[in-house]
Every structure is written in C-alpha cells, then in structure tokens.
Design an enzyme around this catalytic site. Sequence first.
Site, mmCIF file in Angstrom:
data_model
loop_
_atom_site.group_PDB
_atom_site.id
_atom_site.type_symbol
_atom_site.label_atom_id
_atom_site.label_comp_id
_atom_site.label_asym_id
_atom_site.label_seq_id
_atom_site.Cartn_x
_atom_site.Cartn_y
_atom_site.Cartn_z
ATOM 1 N N ASP A 67 0.820 -1.214 0.000
ATOM 2 C CA ASP A 67 0.000 0.000 0.000
ATOM 3 C C ASP A 67 0.854 1.264 0.000
ATOM 4 O OD1 ASP A 67 1.009 -0.298 2.564
ATOM 5 O OD2 ASP A 67 -0.922 -0.694 3.495
ATOM 6 N N ASN A 136 -7.046 -3.047 13.998
ATOM 7 C CA ASN A 136 -8.408 -3.452 13.638
ATOM 8 C C ASN A 136 -8.397 -4.642 12.665
ATOM 9 O OD1 ASN A 136 -7.551 -2.358 11.247
ATOM 10 N ND2 ASN A 136 -8.992 -0.646 11.210
ATOM 11 N N HIS A 138 -6.655 -4.925 9.869
ATOM 12 C CA HIS A 138 -6.423 -4.681 8.440
ATOM 13 C C HIS A 138 -5.109 -5.300 7.965
ATOM 14 C CE1 HIS A 138 -4.535 -0.431 9.203
ATOM 15 N NE2 HIS A 138 -3.579 -1.318 9.104
ATOM 16 N N GLU A 143 -9.419 -2.026 5.042
ATOM 17 C CA GLU A 143 -10.053 -1.695 6.307
ATOM 18 C C GLU A 143 -11.318 -2.526 6.524
ATOM 19 O OE1 GLU A 143 -8.379 -0.059 8.356
ATOM 20 O OE2 GLU A 143 -8.284 2.090 7.952
HETATM 21 C C1 GLP Z 1 -0.299 0.375 8.526
HETATM 22 C C2 GLP Z 1 -0.006 -0.347 7.194
HETATM 23 C C3 GLP Z 1 -0.185 -1.827 7.333
HETATM 24 C C4 GLP Z 1 0.519 -2.275 8.589
HETATM 25 C C5 GLP Z 1 -0.219 -1.756 9.792
HETATM 26 C C6 GLP Z 1 0.474 -2.041 11.102
HETATM 27 O O1 GLP Z 1 -1.470 1.098 8.521
HETATM 28 N N1 GLP Z 1 -0.792 0.098 6.104
HETATM 29 O O2 GLP Z 1 0.304 -2.475 6.177
HETATM 30 O O3 GLP Z 1 0.541 -3.688 8.660
HETATM 31 O O4 GLP Z 1 -0.496 -0.397 9.677
HETATM 32 O O5 GLP Z 1 1.449 -1.093 11.362
HETATM 33 P P1 GLP Z 1 2.544 -1.244 12.472
HETATM 34 O O6 GLP Z 1 3.464 -2.310 12.020
HETATM 35 O O7 GLP Z 1 3.207 0.104 12.527
HETATM 36 O O8 GLP Z 1 1.826 -1.592 13.734
#
Ligand code: GLP
Length: 242
Positions: A67, A136, A138, A143
């Site tokens: 993403d 959440n 995702h 989402e």
């Molecule tokens: C972000 C990314 C995700 C990631 C998630 C967790 O929003 N778009 O791909 O897996 O959040 O992030 P973190 O590893 O900082 O907890």
Amino acid sequence: MKVFIEKNYDQLSKRAADMIAGEISKKPNSVLCLPTGSTPIGTYRELSGMYAAGKVDFSGIVTFNLDEYIGLRQDDENSYHYFMHHHLFDHINIKQGNAYIPDGLSENMEEACKNYDVKLDLYNEKDLLLTGIGQNGHIGFNEPDDRLFARTHTVLLSENTRAANARLFENADDVPKVAITMGIADIMHFKKMIIIANGTAKAAIIKDLLTGRMVDTHNTSSLTYLHNDVTVILDEEAASLL
Ligand code: GLP
C-alpha cells in the site's frame, strides 16, 4: 496456521528474515509482497545484515508493496516509498525496476489502481507475502467493511487506523485520509503468507485472529483462514492474551 511465539521483537524479526532468505535461496527470482509499518523494520534490518554478510542475493527478486498513502511525495519521510528505500532497498541489491509500490501521487487514481493490477498480473507465480496487521485487523489498508475489494483500490482510512499511525507524523491531522492498497484477492494469491505482530497493542486482534472461527470482513486478517499456508510470528506481548 503455524504459530511461532518468540521471546522478543529481535527474535521475531530474525525468524521472519530467515524464512524470507530461505525462500530466496530456494528460488532466486521469488516474487514477494512487502509491508510497511513499525513491525517489519527489524525484519528488514536482519535482511540488510544478511546481504552485507553475503548470505543472500536479492538481484533476482521482484517485490510488490501492499500500500501507499495518497498525496505524500516520495521523498516525504512518511511515504511508503521513502520507508522502503530507507529500511530496505537502499541496503540490498534489488534491481531498480523490480520493486513495485502503488502510486499515491497519480492525478488519476483509478488508472493508478489498474496499472498496479496490470503489474501484478505480469507474474503468475507469487511466492511469499510478509505482512503486519492493523489493530483493527487490516492487512495492507484493507479496512474493516461489509464488502472488501478484490483488487487494487483507493480507501478512506478509518479513524482507528489514522490514530494508530499518527505517532509517526508531526501532527495527527497530517496523517493522510486516503490511501491506495492491494486488494484481498491479490494478497491471497501469494503462495505463502507470513503475518508478524509485536507488542501489547496487537494482543487483542491476535487473539481474535487465532481463536476466531469465522471469516469476517470486519476483521480482514480472518480472510487468511481461506489460505492454506499461513505462518504467524509473534513476540510474547502480542501473544499475551492467547
Ligand atoms: C499500517 C499499514 C499496514 C501495517 C499496519 C500495522 O497502517 N498500512 O500495512 O501492517 O499499519 O502497522 P505497524 O506495524 O506500525 O503496527
């Protein structure tokens, strides 16, 4: 689902990196899917170290990122383009042109989504996907919703996600409201999936993922029940509610 609970974040990162390096040594032209976020930073550090030590050769691999935020310049420290170069690509010998990241700057986002799908369709065999998980549930920026997109699409980020990611921005208001993400079908097409999670903030969603018995579009990670090769690597904190 195979589950590994490691003592700490470093051990988690090491196991994930070993699995990825193992995949690349078996198949030097592996097609990988890569995430951003805080969780994979240690894995990327390990992989960069393995490259420096001559233990793994990235010259044949192709990568797709999950993403990107819409509207951040590629040299913005919070863009996922910047993140990938800073944490991984600048430290390994991946060929320029072999690393695909969704375009969050296109004037025509519909076209940008289609273009990403076209790139994904160039590779029939997709080998290994590494992903973190949102609080959440995702995966990428898919989402929670009543219906999920199969392919690359733009998405309005939930307040929960914006709040969780605000720590990286100067002001909470600077977190983009929209993003572009690979869809769930393309995510599921990777033959192996590795989900990594660390810290107590992920404990509740990890409990849902590992003890829930239903596929639920309001917890995207539960769609991985439909996949037959998923490895979940946790530290003890993320596993603390199991
Ligand atoms: C972000 C990314 C995700 C990631 C998630 C967790 O929003 N778009 O791909 O897996 O959040 O992030 P973190 O590893 O900082 O907890």
